[in-house]
Design an enzyme around this catalytic site. Structure first.
Site, PDB file in Angstrom:
ATOM      1  N   GLY A  12       0.712  -1.260   0.019  1.00 53.87           N
ATOM      2  CA  GLY A  12       0.105  -0.129  -0.110  1.00 53.87           C
ATOM      3  C   GLY A  12       0.889   0.957   0.044  1.00 53.87           C
ATOM      4  O   GLY A  12       1.658   1.575   0.787  1.00 53.87           O
ATOM      5  N   PHE A  20      -1.365   6.843   2.445  1.00 52.07           N
ATOM      6  CA  PHE A  20      -0.707   7.843   3.675  1.00 52.07           C
ATOM      7  C   PHE A  20       0.471   7.087   4.560  1.00 52.07           C
ATOM      8  O   PHE A  20       1.476   7.328   4.832  1.00 52.07           O
ATOM      9  CB  PHE A  20      -1.680   8.404   4.804  1.00 52.07           C
ATOM     10  CG  PHE A  20      -2.324   9.332   3.792  1.00 52.07           C
ATOM     11  CD1 PHE A  20      -1.816  10.727   3.839  1.00 52.07           C
ATOM     12  CD2 PHE A  20      -3.730   9.366   3.539  1.00 52.07           C
ATOM     13  CE1 PHE A  20      -2.337  11.667   3.161  1.00 52.07           C
ATOM     14  CE2 PHE A  20      -4.449  10.389   3.039  1.00 52.07           C
ATOM     15  CZ  PHE A  20      -3.702  11.451   2.726  1.00 52.07           C
ATOM     16  N   GLY A  21       0.066   5.785   4.873  1.00 52.15           N
ATOM     17  CA  GLY A  21       0.841   4.977   5.953  1.00 52.15           C
ATOM     18  C   GLY A  21       1.909   4.572   5.259  1.00 52.15           C
ATOM     19  O   GLY A  21       3.303   4.577   5.851  1.00 52.15           O
ATOM     20  N   GLU A  74     -19.055  16.686   2.913  1.00 51.77           N
ATOM     21  CA  GLU A  74     -18.323  17.534   1.938  1.00 51.77           C
ATOM     22  C   GLU A  74     -18.959  17.335   0.603  1.00 51.77           C
ATOM     23  O   GLU A  74     -18.860  18.154  -0.248  1.00 51.77           O
ATOM     24  CB  GLU A  74     -17.101  17.002   2.009  1.00 51.77           C
ATOM     25  CG  GLU A  74     -16.283  17.334   3.349  1.00 51.77           C
ATOM     26  CD  GLU A  74     -14.827  16.848   3.500  1.00 51.77           C
ATOM     27  OE1 GLU A  74     -14.255  17.618   4.402  1.00 51.77           O
ATOM     28  OE2 GLU A  74     -14.316  16.214   2.632  1.00 51.77           O
ATOM     29  N   ASP A 111      -5.725   2.690   8.230  1.00 47.72           N
ATOM     30  CA  ASP A 111      -7.137   2.112   8.365  1.00 47.72           C
ATOM     31  C   ASP A 111      -7.219   0.640   8.304  1.00 47.72           C
ATOM     32  O   ASP A 111      -8.251   0.312   8.881  1.00 47.72           O
ATOM     33  CB  ASP A 111      -7.938   2.549   6.878  1.00 47.72           C
ATOM     34  CG  ASP A 111      -8.212   3.957   6.856  1.00 47.72           C
ATOM     35  OD1 ASP A 111      -7.714   4.782   7.950  1.00 47.72           O
ATOM     36  OD2 ASP A 111      -8.690   4.229   5.805  1.00 47.72           O
ATOM     37  N   GLN A 144      -4.310  10.916   9.883  1.00 48.64           N
ATOM     38  CA  GLN A 144      -3.220  10.997  10.870  1.00 48.64           C
ATOM     39  C   GLN A 144      -2.498   9.751  11.638  1.00 48.64           C
ATOM     40  O   GLN A 144      -1.572   9.449  11.845  1.00 48.64           O
ATOM     41  CB  GLN A 144      -3.727  12.074  12.116  1.00 48.64           C
ATOM     42  CG  GLN A 144      -3.430  13.394  11.687  1.00 48.64           C
ATOM     43  CD  GLN A 144      -1.863  13.846  11.428  1.00 48.64           C
ATOM     44  OE1 GLN A 144      -1.015  12.936  12.025  1.00 48.64           O
ATOM     45  NE2 GLN A 144      -1.416  14.573  10.297  1.00 48.64           N
TER      46      GLN A 144
END
Ligand code: FAD
Length: 424
Positions: free
Chosen positions: A23, A26-27, A181, A311, A325
């Site tokens: 993946g 973000f991580g 949103e 996640d 985050q």
């Protein structure tokens, strides 16, 4: 003596510790970057050749930004990091005993340390009709498909002069940050842009409905901010229905528990996610939402050489929200943890620092809350939202593009990215 590969030679050295990261979200990116100076070879595998900045997907879906403003090629990110190799492939199996990751392209990848950072997929919670009749908003392709579907409805209505009967109506299912949103973005797109593009259609008569199962919007925020989001959306023409779980979906039709039916040509599914199917490939204990259970230092119990972050992971003793985050900080922690272990130093628990949450409702309005209890809304919240999203966006070019697009949209009330390149 540690031999660092030069940028010209990216062949993994078999004698070095091999880290495979599943993946490039973000991580995953933070793990690989955090290992830049470590004596390890990293292979990062992703089903896409780009990293997606998911928080701005709704802006692609509502024609405010284009795909390459919010996505960045993974190879470009690691161009200057000689110990990283990138593989464009889907992970199909993980052999924990043999320490190998199997992918749909290329030889299996052998590892000494595995980091699973595969994120989530859209989830229908078993509600009939969601998979067949709704459009999710989880990937770049989803956002483009949604934008194309919306624009095509307008073109069809213009051709047949049929703007009644729900042809332009949209229901957004899910009143979390993504649904709020999306609904706010849709209201702006309809009223400010498409009403001018299609002056013969009754765009003002089109209904945008936001449906939420819980009693308030933005359930993870303080109720006053959920209420504020509701009022702002309603003022902008969105009908908000709370305490209304979706019971089933048919083509153009959302049925709520209690029997109420809302018709709409376009139904957006922003109601939830579950862990990527990669989690199940490991054959280890899974927690809520199919997430991989991890310990305090983010490794998988019984498999010290396997970490899961972001996640896709959950520490049942300290569950974290599925937002950016925890993934970013978890990635940094795991990189440091790998180095600590290689140097024979003791493990450290993951010290998560809550930095607060934000959601924008559209022009001049966003809500934000911080661990101190401080809450922001209105134009101050909105400016904070704009700045933070620019800061976390990958790449200078993307930041510059987004800034120019936002300034253009703000000043002209226009949306540049409304090309219908493929007919749905
Ligand atoms: C529409 C939307 C809006 C959001 N808005 C916000 C927000 O405003 N603020 C916020 O903090 N968070 C937001 N989030 C959540 C945030 O994006 C996630 O929490 C974050 O991306 C999690 O990071 P991650 O590294 O765990 O996974 P991801 O960033 O999802 O990355 C997972 C990666 O794994 C890859 N992958 C998955 N399966 C495979 C496989 N089998 N083989 C190979 N590769 C695979 C995927 O292609 C992906 O690149 C939003 C999410 C969405 C969908």
């Amino acid at each position: 003596v540690v031999v660092v590969a030069s940028s010209a030679d990216r062949t993994p050295r078999t004698d070095r510790h091999r880290v495979v990261v599943i993946g490039a979200g973000f991580g995953g990116l933070r793990v690989a970057r955090g290992l830049a100076d470590a004596p390890v070879d990293v292979t990062i595998v992703d089903a896409n050749n780009f990293h997606t900045f998911q928080p701005l997907l709704y802006q692609v879906a509502t024609a405010g930004l284009d795909t390459d403003d919010i996505a960045y090629p993974v190879r470009g990110i690691f161009r200057r990091q000689a110990n990283v190799d990138v593989r464009l492939a889907s992970v199909t199996a993980v052999d924990l005993d043999g320490r190998r990751v199997h992918t749909d392209r290329g030889e299996p990848l052998a590892y000494d340390t595995l980091v699973v950072a595969a994120g989530t997929v859209s989830h229908d919670f078993g509600i009939p009709g969601v998979a067949e009749h709704t459009l999710p908003l989880k990937t770049v392709s989803d956002a483009v498909a949604l934008r194309s579907a919306l624009l095509a409805r307008f073109e069809d209505a213009a051709l047949t002069a049929d703007d009644g009967g729900g042809a332009l109506d949209v229901v957004v299912c899910g009143g979390g940050p993504t649904g709020v949103e999306m609904a706010g973005g849709l209201a702006e797109l309809y009223q400010r842009v498409l009403a001018r593009d299609f002056p013969r259609l009754d765009v003002g008569g089109a209904r945008i409905t936001l449906v939420e199962a819980a009693g308030q919007l933005l359930g993870t925020f303080h109720p006053s901010l959920g209420e504020r989001a509701r009022r702002t959306l309603e003022r902008r023409g969105v009908e908000v229905i709370t305490s209304a779980p979706v019971a089933r979906i048919d083509e153009g039709r959302v049925e709520l528990a209690g029997g109420r039916v809302i018709t709409a040509a376009t139904i957006v599914w922003a109601a939830g996610v579950r862990a990527s199917p990669v989690a199940e490939l490991l054959g280890v204990e899974l927690g809520r939402g199919g997430r991989i259970v991890v310990g305090a230092d983010l490794d998988v119990p019984g498999h010290r050489e396997v970490f899961a972050i972001g996640d896709v992971a959950i520490d049942p003793a300290a569950p974290l929200p599925q937002v950016a985050q925890p993934a970013i900080q978890g990635g940094r922690h795991v990189a440091a943890e790998i180095v600590r272990r290689l140097e024979g130093r003791p493990s450290e628990p993951f010290p998560y620092r809550d930095k607060g949450s934000m959601a924008t409702i559209g022009r001049h309005d966003a809500v934000a809350e911080f661990p101190s209890g401080r809450r922001l809304h209105g134009i101050v919240g909105w400016l904070a939202w704009l700045v933070l999203h620019l800061v976390y966006l990958m790449g200078f070019r993307n930041r510059a593009n987004v800034l120019v697009n936002w300034a253009w949209n703000y000043l002209t009330y226009d949306r540049a990215s409304r090309l219908l390149s493929t007919r749905p």
